[in-house]
Design an enzyme around this catalytic site. Structure first.
Site, PDB file in Angstrom:
ATOM      1  N   LYS A  81      17.838  17.537  -5.024  1.00 52.95           N
ATOM      2  CA  LYS A  81      19.166  18.165  -5.015  1.00 52.95           C
ATOM      3  C   LYS A  81      19.069  19.449  -5.833  1.00 52.95           C
ATOM      4  O   LYS A  81      18.082  19.649  -6.551  1.00 52.95           O
ATOM      5  CB  LYS A  81      20.235  17.219  -5.581  1.00 52.95           C
ATOM      6  CG  LYS A  81      20.106  16.943  -7.075  1.00 52.95           C
ATOM      7  CD  LYS A  81      21.313  16.158  -7.549  1.00 52.95           C
ATOM      8  CE  LYS A  81      21.385  16.077  -9.052  1.00 52.95           C
ATOM      9  NZ  LYS A  81      22.527  15.334  -9.531  1.00 52.95           N
ATOM     10  N   LYS A  89      25.972  -1.099 -13.314  1.00 48.20           N
ATOM     11  CA  LYS A  89      25.086   0.027 -13.003  1.00 48.20           C
ATOM     12  C   LYS A  89      24.554  -0.051 -11.572  1.00 48.20           C
ATOM     13  O   LYS A  89      24.661   0.897 -10.793  1.00 48.20           O
ATOM     14  CB  LYS A  89      23.938   0.035 -14.013  1.00 48.20           C
ATOM     15  CG  LYS A  89      22.816   0.971 -13.696  1.00 48.20           C
ATOM     16  CD  LYS A  89      23.211   2.427 -13.891  1.00 48.20           C
ATOM     17  CE  LYS A  89      22.113   3.326 -13.374  1.00 48.20           C
ATOM     18  NZ  LYS A  89      22.223   4.684 -13.768  1.00 48.20           N
ATOM     19  N   CYS A 139      17.237   7.515  -8.885  1.00 47.19           N
ATOM     20  CA  CYS A 139      18.075   6.310  -9.010  1.00 47.19           C
ATOM     21  C   CYS A 139      18.418   5.620  -7.690  1.00 47.19           C
ATOM     22  O   CYS A 139      18.095   4.446  -7.515  1.00 47.19           O
ATOM     23  CB  CYS A 139      19.364   6.655  -9.746  1.00 47.19           C
ATOM     24  SG  CYS A 139      19.080   7.064 -11.460  1.00 47.19           S
TER      25      CYS A 139
HETATM   26  C1  UDX Z   1      22.741   9.408  -9.378  1.00 45.02           C
HETATM   27  C2  UDX Z   1      24.148   8.958  -9.775  1.00 45.02           C
HETATM   28  O1  UDX Z   1      25.104   9.928  -9.305  1.00 45.02           O
HETATM   29  C3  UDX Z   1      24.241   8.761 -11.286  1.00 45.02           C
HETATM   30  O2  UDX Z   1      25.527   8.260 -11.615  1.00 45.02           O
HETATM   31  C4  UDX Z   1      23.150   7.777 -11.712  1.00 45.02           C
HETATM   32  O3  UDX Z   1      23.172   7.602 -13.111  1.00 45.02           O
HETATM   33  C5  UDX Z   1      21.786   8.264 -11.264  1.00 45.02           C
HETATM   34  O4  UDX Z   1      21.778   8.487  -9.855  1.00 45.02           O
HETATM   35  P1  UDX Z   1      21.406  11.709  -9.364  1.00 45.02           P
HETATM   36  O5  UDX Z   1      20.325  10.941  -8.696  1.00 45.02           O
HETATM   37  O6  UDX Z   1      21.070  12.611 -10.481  1.00 45.02           O
HETATM   38  O7  UDX Z   1      22.528  10.702  -9.918  1.00 45.02           O
HETATM   39  O8  UDX Z   1      22.114  12.638  -8.262  1.00 45.02           O
HETATM   40  P2  UDX Z   1      23.374  12.594  -7.287  1.00 45.02           P
HETATM   41  O9  UDX Z   1      24.140  13.839  -7.494  1.00 45.02           O
HETATM   42  O10 UDX Z   1      24.122  11.345  -7.352  1.00 45.02           O
HETATM   43  O11 UDX Z   1      22.659  12.740  -5.860  1.00 45.02           O
HETATM   44  C6  UDX Z   1      21.695  11.791  -5.415  1.00 45.02           C
HETATM   45  C7  UDX Z   1      21.271  12.112  -4.004  1.00 45.02           C
HETATM   46  O12 UDX Z   1      22.341  11.900  -3.086  1.00 45.02           O
HETATM   47  C8  UDX Z   1      20.830  13.567  -3.785  1.00 45.02           C
HETATM   48  O13 UDX Z   1      19.677  13.599  -2.998  1.00 45.02           O
HETATM   49  C9  UDX Z   1      22.008  14.205  -3.057  1.00 45.02           C
HETATM   50  O14 UDX Z   1      21.604  15.268  -2.242  1.00 45.02           O
HETATM   51  C10 UDX Z   1      22.509  13.033  -2.241  1.00 45.02           C
HETATM   52  N1  UDX Z   1      23.939  13.146  -1.897  1.00 45.02           N
HETATM   53  C11 UDX Z   1      24.893  13.098  -2.851  1.00 45.02           C
HETATM   54  C12 UDX Z   1      24.311  13.278  -0.559  1.00 45.02           C
HETATM   55  O15 UDX Z   1      23.448  13.310   0.344  1.00 45.02           O
HETATM   56  N2  UDX Z   1      25.627  13.357  -0.247  1.00 45.02           N
HETATM   57  C13 UDX Z   1      26.614  13.310  -1.182  1.00 45.02           C
HETATM   58  O16 UDX Z   1      27.791  13.372  -0.811  1.00 45.02           O
HETATM   59  C14 UDX Z   1      26.233  13.179  -2.532  1.00 45.02           C
END
Ligand code: UDX
Length: 431
Positions: A318, A202, A258
């Site tokens: 997001k 994880k 996370c």
């Molecule tokens: C994340 C993990 O993806 C998931 O597997 C875990 O269980 C929990 O954490 P989450 O926090 O819901 O999920 O959102 P995620 O879509 O991963 O985006 C996290 C952050 O990264 C957001 O602020 C998003 O804007 C940013 N992000 C994501 C980027 O800046 N660039 C990217 O290419 C992808």
């Protein structure tokens, strides 16, 4: 099977509902009676697409209670999905996990498997098993298994029902078989491994993704300096299957419940064990800087924000969620207010949570147009579809001074060319 789930946040509630969807009898336990009352009426306390529909469809297999004794007494499997927030030193706060562990120890009257879904430092499953054993009221066998959760907010239901993988970490054959039975109807590859490895999967996964984002953000920053375009660069990189196309979107940094927490927790765990996790530390550092990137760009246009009207489009970390945790808006808006700016904010679903934190120190707008009216500067923090689909001319028509700083690269090169024609000042990240 008879299953209890402790905690009804994103992880707990989605897990409980998805287990019910696959035929299990599930009781969801929480301490917040108000939240439980809502759920009994079929309403989800969190915004998550498809969740309420599944709650209704599986209502006959789902109950919600504060009465943990009855919930845990005869459960065959008890999932722990409570929060493990960050402590001030960056380590994970396990207080809620241990509270549930104690309640389980005092309640169970049959052998059962306790499954930790919450993200916990490596070795926690061993300690929780020991703790429960030492506090058991009845003469029963309780085994602890690690089953980390990989759901993303906004797609949590889909991510759970069709997971990329289900990780089952156990130390005994019996616990392993019970967990395989729990998940036998799920459409996902199942991997069985040792408990500590499961816990590490994880952290290692989340931190790797965070690192990938910080890496692409640094490359984007360099693209700006040397005149390359990060969209083109990321596309070119993504064709290499070893790199992959996902999580190469540059922006003003990652937020959420996370990545920020899990990077700091693993880094803390490493240094606690006299090891320096240099890559993860770098990811954290880059992200902290990146969150201030738009503000730095804004200073090129205004020496001070005093008396300026600043529009903020997007408050959540997001799109697709009302969650504000570690969102870039949370550090940028107070800085703008502190400098005397009049801040107008728009977000389709994050506004109410924002209001709880910022009360009436900002102006809440019902539409993007409303937020842009007479504004001196627009900052985009979340790539909501409404922002991406906005008619470009709106910026020119409504703003005092059409300066748009886009922290999520919402617009294509065609739209950017149009902005140039319209004399809209537009800057994004790495292009
Ligand atoms: C994340 C993990 O993806 C998931 O597997 C875990 O269980 C929990 O954490 P989450 O926090 O819901 O999920 O959102 P995620 O879509 O991963 O985006 C996290 C952050 O990264 C957001 O602020 C998003 O804007 C940013 N992000 C994501 C980027 O800046 N660039 C990217 O290419 C992808």
């Amino acid at each position: 099977m008879k299953i209890a789930v402790a905690g009804t946040g994103y992880v707990g509630l989605v897990t409980g509902v998805c287990l019910a969807e696959h035929g299990h009898q599930v009781v969801c336990v929480d301490i917040d009676e108000k939240k439980l009352e809502m759920m009994r009426l079929g309403k989800s306390p969190i915004y998550e697409e498809g969740l309420e529909e599944l709650m209704t469809q599986n209502a006959s297999r789902l109950t919600y209670t504060t009465d943990y004794v009855n919930a845990y007494r005869n459960a065959q499997v008890i999932f722990i999905g409570v929060g493990t927030p960050e402590k001030s030193d960056g380590s994970a706060n396990l207080q809620y996990v241990y509270q549930v562990a104690e309640q389980i120890a005092l309640s169970v009257e049959n052998n059962c498997v306790v499954v930790i879904k919450s993200t916990v430092p490596i070795g926690t499953n061993d300690k929780v098993e020991e703790y429960i054993k030492n506090h058991l009221k009845h003469d029963v066998v309780v085994e602890v298994a690690s089953n980390p959760e990989f759901l993303s907010q906004g797609t949590a239901v889909r991510d759970t029902l069709h997971a990329s993988r289900i990780i089952i970490g156990t130390e005994t054959e019996r616990a392993k078989q019970i967990l395989l039975d729990v998940y036998k109807e799920f459409d996902a590859p199942i991997l069985t491994l040792g408990r500590r490895s499961a816990e590490m999967v994880k952290y290692a996964s989340n931190d790797f993704l965070a690192l990938k984002i910080s890496y692409i953000n640094e490359i984007a920053n360099l693209c700006e300096i040397v005149g390359a375009n990060i969209d083109e660069v990321a596309e070119g990189m993504g064709y290499d299957e070893r790199i992959g196309k996902k999580f190469l979107k540059a922006g003003i940094g990652y937020g959420g419940s996370c990545f920020p927490k899990d990077t700091k927790a693993l880094s803390w765990l490493a240094s606690f064990n006299d090891y320096e996790l240099k890559t993860v530390k770098a990811a954290i550092e880059v992200n902290e800087q990146q969150k201030l990137k738009l503000l730095k760009k804004a200073r090129r246009y205004y020496e001070s924000f005093r008396g300026k009207t600043v529009t903020v489009l997007g408050l959540t970390f997001k799109p697709g969620t009302d969650d504000l945790r570690e969102a870039p808006s949370l550090i940028n808006v107070p800085l703008l207010i502190e400098e005397g700016a009049v801040v107008k904010v728009w977000d389709p679903i994050g506004k109410e949570n924002f209001r709880k934190l910022f009360k009436d120190s900002v102006e809440y707008c019902v539409s993007i147009e409303d937020a842009l009216k007479s504004s001196d500067l627009c900052m985009i923090f979340t790539e909501w579809d409404d922002v991406k689909n906005l008619n470009i001319e709106t910026y020119k028509k409504l703003m005092n001074n059409a300066i748009v700083l886009d922290g999520r690269n919402c617009y294509t090169s065609e739209s950017i060319a149009k902005m140039r024609e319209q004399k809209i000042t537009y800057e994004s990240i790495g292009r």
